[in-house]
Design an enzyme around this catalytic site. Structure first.
Site, short mmCIF file in Angstrom:
data_model
loop_
_atom_site.label_atom_id
_atom_site.label_comp_id
_atom_site.label_asym_id
_atom_site.label_seq_id
_atom_site.Cartn_x
_atom_site.Cartn_y
_atom_site.Cartn_z
CE1 TYR A 143 -4.84 32.29 -37.34
CE2 TYR A 143 -3.32 30.58 -36.65
CZ TYR A 143 -4.00 31.76 -36.39
OH TYR A 143 -3.84 32.39 -35.18
CE LYS A 193 -17.15 36.19 -28.53
NZ LYS A 193 -17.24 36.59 -27.11
CG ASP A 225 -15.41 36.06 -24.30
OD1 ASP A 225 -15.74 34.87 -24.46
OD2 ASP A 225 -16.23 36.99 -24.29
CG ASP A 249 -1.65 30.67 -32.87
OD1 ASP A 249 -0.69 30.35 -32.16
OD2 ASP A 249 -1.55 31.43 -33.86
CG ASP A 253 1.65 31.19 -27.73
OD1 ASP A 253 1.98 30.01 -27.98
OD2 ASP A 253 2.15 32.18 -28.29
#
Ligand code: NAD
Length: 362
Positions: A143, A193, A225, A249, A253
């Site tokens: 970001y 990852k 994942d 992020d 959620d």
């Protein structure tokens, strides 16, 4: 008696409505515990654009910097949706986090006993309740990395965003996560990852290095994942999760969704000092703004986090949390957390929910 300065940024939509109740909670805590809270309001988001042309005006930055903590409602709404990216209300959110050096976002995802039925997960999966703390890196990674567009020879435009983390950035978020784990069940899952991304391989190396300073904490690593899958398969296995900005992020959620209500979940954004930014995770909910329908609990629980993380007032933290649990236990619900069998007279508005919680504080 403690003296604390709080910058209050109500924002847009339901922001001012939920903040009104949270401010009343702060005032009640001040009276009960004999602390002095000095509250000053500032502009952020759409209301700031309307008043000054900027989503994050200089005066608001000054106000926040001279405060011990910041309480934020929510920003944004359809009125400002067509402005360019850097002029939108949400740009104010990135701006304030960056300007205050808030590099860590703490988001608890808790299923309260009284609200178990609200979780979209099967009852056997949530039977023992869920209490997860997601620690998300907030000022690095994709970001904030280099981005752009280039014209290719025969494939049209190409666009890129860069995931980049330094050892310094990973180490400070890892330390904060280990410290958080030490205050809870001493269990930390680092999500990355590393099977694909070089930035994740560095992340993992640094987290392992920091782990040697916290031998009591049980650390495990999980690919993002798999983590996304495990959160719905067996969420009770998690205590503290630490991860990068983008993975955090998405996973935070997901973690909040399994608790069943966005109107219940608070968050804290922390930096080097004790100055923190506290806000509900929900947005400005323009669909219900101005109707006394918004659930103020996420914002009230954000005040609880402020008491604990910025002021070290553990008693006030517990008192607010207990008051919320009490009111839910009595059967009161705002519309978003009501179930088909909630009696009509127990479905209350924003103001009444605030009043009930304050009545249980005393
Ligand atoms: P939202 O969180 O505002 O609303 C999603 C849904 O949840 C809506 O149906 C809303 O009515 C409901 N909801 C949210 N909070 C609630 C509460 N406290 N009580 C009861 N119901 C609640 O998300 P959205 O609709 O995607 O976004 C609306 C605006 O908010 C957009 O402009 C968006 O950019 C902005 N936004 C701001 C923040 C922030 O300020 N931190 C975060 C997310 C979205």
């Amino acid at each position: 008696m403690g003296k604390y300065k709080i910058a209050v940024l109500p924002g847009d939509g339901i922001g001012p409505e939920v903040i009104e109740q949270a401010v009343k909670v702060i005032e009640a805590v001040g009276e009960i515990y004999n602390h002095s809270f000095e509250l000053k309001e500032g502009l952020l988001g759409g209301c700031a654009i309307d008043a000054t042309g900027e989503p994050f005006p200089k005066e608001t930055l000054e106000l926040c910097k001279s405060s011990d903590a910041v309480l934020l409602g929510a920003v944004g709404g359809p009125k400002w949706d067509n402005l360019p990216g850097d002029k939108r209300p949400e740009a104010g959110l990135l701006g304030i986090r960056g300007a205050l050096g808030l590099y860590a976002n703490l988001r608890p995802a808790v299923i309260y006993q009284a609200l178990k039925g609200a979780s979209p997960l099967r009852s056997d999966i949530v039977k023992d309740g869920i209490d997860i703390m997601v620690v998300r890196e907030l000022t690095g990674g994709m970001y904030f990395g280099e981005r752009g567009r280039v014209q290719t020879e025969n494939m049209g435009q190409a666009a890129f965003d860069t995931e980049k983390y330094s050892e310094f950035e990973v180490e400070r978020i890892a330390r904060l996560a280990f410290e958080t784990a030490m205050k809870r069940n001493k269990k930390l899952t680092s999500v990355d990852k590393a099977n694909v991304l070089e930035s994740s391989r560095l992340w993992r190396e640094v987290v392992n290095r920091v782990a040697s300073d916290y031998p009591e904490v049980e650390l495990n690593h999980m690919y993002v994942d798999n983590a996304a899958m495990q959160l719905v398969r067996n969420p009770a296995q998690f205590d503290v999760i630490v991860t990068s900005n983008m993975f955090g992020d998405i996973l935070s959620d997901e973690a909040s969704m399994i608790t069943g209500s966005i109107g219940m979940l608070p968050s804290a954004s922390l930096g080097e000092g004790s100055l923190g930014l506290y806000e509900p995770i929900h947005g400005s909910a323009p669909d219900i703004a101005g109707q006394d329908k918004a659930n103020p609990i996420a914002t009230i629980l954000s005040v609880a986090m402020m008491m604990k993380y910025s002021f070290g007032l553990e008693d006030a933290f517990r008192a607010i949390e207990n008051a919320v649990v009490n009111v839910l236990g009595m059967g009161y619900r705002t519309a978003d957390i009501a179930s088909p069998d909630t009696p009509r007279e127990n479905i209350v508005g924003t103001k009444e929910m605030g009043r009930l919680i304050i009545s249980k504080l005393k």
